[in-house]
Design a protein around this motif. Structure first.
Motif, PDB file in Angstrom:
ATOM      1  N   LYS A 343     -14.967   5.106  -6.773  1.00 13.49           N
ATOM      2  CA  LYS A 343     -14.456   4.309  -5.661  1.00 13.49           C
ATOM      3  C   LYS A 343     -13.088   3.691  -5.984  1.00 13.49           C
ATOM      4  O   LYS A 343     -12.210   3.609  -5.098  1.00 13.49           O
ATOM      5  CB  LYS A 343     -15.462   3.210  -5.327  1.00 13.49           C
ATOM      6  CG  LYS A 343     -15.064   2.367  -4.123  1.00 13.49           C
ATOM      7  CD  LYS A 343     -16.142   1.329  -3.834  1.00 13.49           C
ATOM      8  CE  LYS A 343     -15.747   0.481  -2.629  1.00 13.49           C
ATOM      9  NZ  LYS A 343     -16.781  -0.550  -2.347  1.00 13.49           N
ATOM     10  N   LEU A 346     -10.160   6.235  -5.628  1.00 13.03           N
ATOM     11  CA  LEU A 346     -10.099   6.663  -4.229  1.00 13.03           C
ATOM     12  C   LEU A 346      -9.588   5.540  -3.337  1.00 13.03           C
ATOM     13  O   LEU A 346      -8.815   5.783  -2.384  1.00 13.03           O
ATOM     14  CB  LEU A 346     -11.493   7.099  -3.760  1.00 13.03           C
ATOM     15  CG  LEU A 346     -11.994   8.436  -4.323  1.00 13.03           C
ATOM     16  CD1 LEU A 346     -13.432   8.685  -3.901  1.00 13.03           C
ATOM     17  CD2 LEU A 346     -11.090   9.588  -3.843  1.00 13.03           C
ATOM     18  N   THR A 347      -9.995   4.316  -3.619  1.00 15.23           N
ATOM     19  CA  THR A 347      -9.508   3.174  -2.843  1.00 15.23           C
ATOM     20  C   THR A 347      -7.996   3.018  -3.015  1.00 15.23           C
ATOM     21  O   THR A 347      -7.268   2.747  -2.053  1.00 15.23           O
ATOM     22  CB  THR A 347     -10.219   1.892  -3.276  1.00 15.23           C
ATOM     23  OG1 THR A 347     -11.622   2.057  -3.074  1.00 15.23           O
ATOM     24  CG2 THR A 347      -9.740   0.693  -2.484  1.00 15.23           C
ATOM     25  N   SER A 350      -6.257   5.848  -1.177  1.00 13.08           N
ATOM     26  CA  SER A 350      -6.339   5.631   0.263  1.00 13.08           C
ATOM     27  C   SER A 350      -5.394   4.526   0.713  1.00 13.08           C
ATOM     28  O   SER A 350      -4.724   4.643   1.752  1.00 13.08           O
ATOM     29  CB  SER A 350      -7.788   5.279   0.635  1.00 13.08           C
ATOM     30  OG  SER A 350      -7.888   4.980   2.005  1.00 13.08           O
ATOM     31  N   ALA A 353      -1.727   5.806   0.520  1.00 12.37           N
ATOM     32  CA  ALA A 353      -1.473   6.786   1.572  1.00 12.37           C
ATOM     33  C   ALA A 353      -1.354   6.113   2.935  1.00 12.37           C
ATOM     34  O   ALA A 353      -0.518   6.510   3.779  1.00 12.37           O
ATOM     35  CB  ALA A 353      -2.596   7.815   1.588  1.00 12.37           C
ATOM     36  N   GLU A 354      -2.153   5.064   3.170  1.00 13.29           N
ATOM     37  CA  GLU A 354      -2.111   4.358   4.443  1.00 13.29           C
ATOM     38  C   GLU A 354      -0.765   3.649   4.622  1.00 13.29           C
ATOM     39  O   GLU A 354      -0.177   3.643   5.725  1.00 13.29           O
ATOM     40  CB  GLU A 354      -3.255   3.355   4.513  1.00 13.29           C
ATOM     41  CG  GLU A 354      -3.352   2.648   5.859  1.00 13.29           C
ATOM     42  CD  GLU A 354      -4.539   1.697   5.932  1.00 13.29           C
ATOM     43  OE1 GLU A 354      -4.742   1.085   6.987  1.00 13.29           O
ATOM     44  OE2 GLU A 354      -5.288   1.588   4.916  1.00 13.29           O
TER      45      GLU A 354
END
Length: 558
Positions: A343, A346-347, A350, A353-354
């Motif tokens: 996690k 990946l967090t 993410s 990327a956001e």
């Protein structure tokens, strides 16, 4: 049998003696009475002739002895009596023997006294003068004679009893001695008892049957004992009161029994959970539960045993599931750790990327954020790779074959791979030793040694050293990685090889890594049947030594 035979012979003998005496008395009494009657008739004839010739005075001149002589007038008046005063006697005209004599010329009768147990015989004769001459004699009845002779009869019976007892004792022992001497294991027909042949043949047949059944029972018991003794599970058989009828060694070990379990009442065990399960089973309920036993966790199965619908006992099975519970705990911890470790990158990916998607990043900062995404993805790739390696080692599914591996050459290649990371950490990495070739899986050995050296560099200090040594030892080929870094506290020695376990979490986060390095080392060593030795102390560095089995090839083993 001797006592019964003795009693039977004695009883029969005494009964025969008593019955014989009774029969003898019964036979002799009528004979004696007949003789007495004949004598009275003869004596009465002599007396009648004397009275006819000499008159009434003749009766006074004779001695009547035990007889009683009476002269009676035709009207019944007593004229003379040898025993009593005639004038005092009543009229005898109504006496049976007198009436017969007056009517027929002679008469007779018998009168019995129940009080005196006496019988009196009367004989009467009609004289030419018209008077009646009567003679009487008294003798005991059968019962009277018996009572009179009771003392000699008792003496005879006592003597007969003693004699019968002696004879019965000798006869009974003589009869039973051959029977007592029969060997029931190998019965032979005694010479004096051919009648026992069918019985002894039957005994022989039954002996053979019993031996066959005992042998079969013994074999069944041996098979049962062999099965239960080789069970890792504890096994107990209890009767309806909870007393142990049978058990195996594992049951005693799991229960830490200091005394033999056989015959012990398990309903009063100090382990309350066990007591409760046994009580429920003895009440007819199937019980299955987990109970703690002296630091171990056991699965308990308690089953009631029925025979013809009657509860006869219970069977207890104890299964040590400590390792299973520990593995389940490790699995849950591993799942939670993997979720957390996956996690985190990946967090981060993410989130970056956001931000980039929203256009809030200066174009000049895109390479920096792209580098962040790359680093997190590499971390994610390494984590997944390490998880796959651990899974392969756990399941013994390594996609490589064993081949000769030179540990010294492997160590030198590892030094070359880690030269740059060591230089960045200002740590000196040295390799020493002699060529040692073992049979092993090269990629697994390479990963194992790389992780050890990588950890020795990461958890070191500037100016520190890492030494890799390869040599033969009395215990077998060995390779050791030693450093003078921060060290590991003693309380963490047992846990550093667990998955995702970190001694210093803050330091570990700063230097990166997946937390699976030493766990891979542990499973790789187990795959090669190698032994791990750890020596470490805070501030003094760490030494991890791998010792491989000597003198033989390494077989794959989880």
């Amino acid at each position: 049998m001797t006592k019964r035979l003795f009693s039977a012979i004695l009883t029969v003998t005494l009964s025969t003696l008593l019955v014989g005496m009774i029969i003898l008395i019964a036979i002799l009494m009528p004979y004696f009475e007949q003789q007495l009657a004949t004598e009275l008739t003869t004596e009465l004839g002599y007396l009648s002739r004397g009275v006819s010739q000499y008159g009434e005075d003749f009766l006074s001149t004779i001695d009547p002895g035990s007889s009683r002589i009476t002269l009676i007038d035709a009207d019944g008046t007593v004229l003379y009596d040898s025993s009593l005063d005639a004038s005092t006697l009543e009229n005898h005209a109504d006496r049976e023997e007198v009436k017969q004599a007056l009517a027929t010329g002679s008469g007779e009768s018998v009168r019995y006294s129940t009080t005196l147990q006496e019988k009196t015989l009367y004989r009467a004769l009609l004289l030419p003068s018209g008077d009646v001459l009567r003679i009487a004699c008294t003798h005991y009845s059968s019962m009277g004679i018996f009572l009179l002779l009771i003392q000699p009869i008792l003496l005879i019976l006592t003597f007969g009893a003693v004699l019968s007892a002696v004879i019965s004792y000798k006869v009974s022992h003589r009869l039973t001695r051959p029977l007592n001497e029969i060997d029931l294991e190998h019965p032979q027909v005694p010479e004096d008892y051919e009648e026992l042949t069918p019985l002894l043949r039957r005994l022989n047949h039954q002996n053979r049957q019993i031996k066959a059944q005992l042998m079969e029972l013994g074999e069944q018991q041996e098979r049962f004992a062999s099965i239960t003794e080789n069970m890792k599970e504890g096994f107990l058989v209890l009767d309806r009161t909870g007393t142990v009828l049978s058990h195996n060694t594992s049951a005693g070990q799991l229960l830490h029994a200091e005394a033999p379990l056989m015959g012990r009442d398990m309903t009063h065990s100090p382990i309350e959970e066990l007591n409760s399960a046994i009580r429920d089973a003895l009440e007819g309920q199937h019980t299955e539960t987990l109970i703690p036993l002296f630091g171990r966790m056991c699965q308990l199965f308690a089953n009631p045993v029925y025979q013809q619908d009657q509860l006869t006992g219970t069977v207890i099975v104890l299964l040590d599931v400590t390792e299973k519970q520990e593995r389940e705990t490790l699995r849950r911890e591993f799942s939670a750790n993997v979720s957390h470790e996956l996690k985190t990158p990946l967090t981060s990916i993410s989130g970056i990327a956001e931000i980039m998607k929203s256009g809030l990043i200066d174009p000049n900062d895109v390479p920096h954020f792209a580098g962040k995404i790359y680093d997190e993805s590499q971390r994610l790739i390494h984590l997944v790779g390490d998880i796959i390696k651990l899974s392969q080692l756990d399941e013994n599914s390594i996609p490589y074959t064993a081949a000769p591996v030179d540990l010294l050459e492997l160590a030198q290649n590892t030094r070359i791979q880690l030269e740059n990371p060591a230089a960045k950490q200002q740590v000196t990495l040295q390799v020493e030793g002699e060529p040692v070739v073992i049979e092993g899986v090269l990629p697994v050995l390479d990963e194992m040694l790389f992780n050890l050296c990588d950890n020795a560099i990461k958890y070191n200090k500037p100016g520190g050293h890492v030494w890799v040594s390869v040599k033969h030892t009395p215990d077998g080929p060995a390779i050791a990685v030693k450093d003078d870094g921060i060290g590991i506290p003693a309380e963490d020695h047992e846990r550093v090889f667990e998955r995702f376990y970190r001694v210093d979490k803050s330091h570990s986060k700063a230097i990166g890594g997946t937390g699976l390095g030493l766990s891979i080392v542990k499973h790789s060593a187990a795959y090669h049947n190698a032994r791990i030795e750890l020596e470490s102390a805070p501030g003094k560095g760490t030494c991890i030594r791998l010792i491989f089995p000597p003198g033989r090839e390494i077989h794959s083993q989880t």
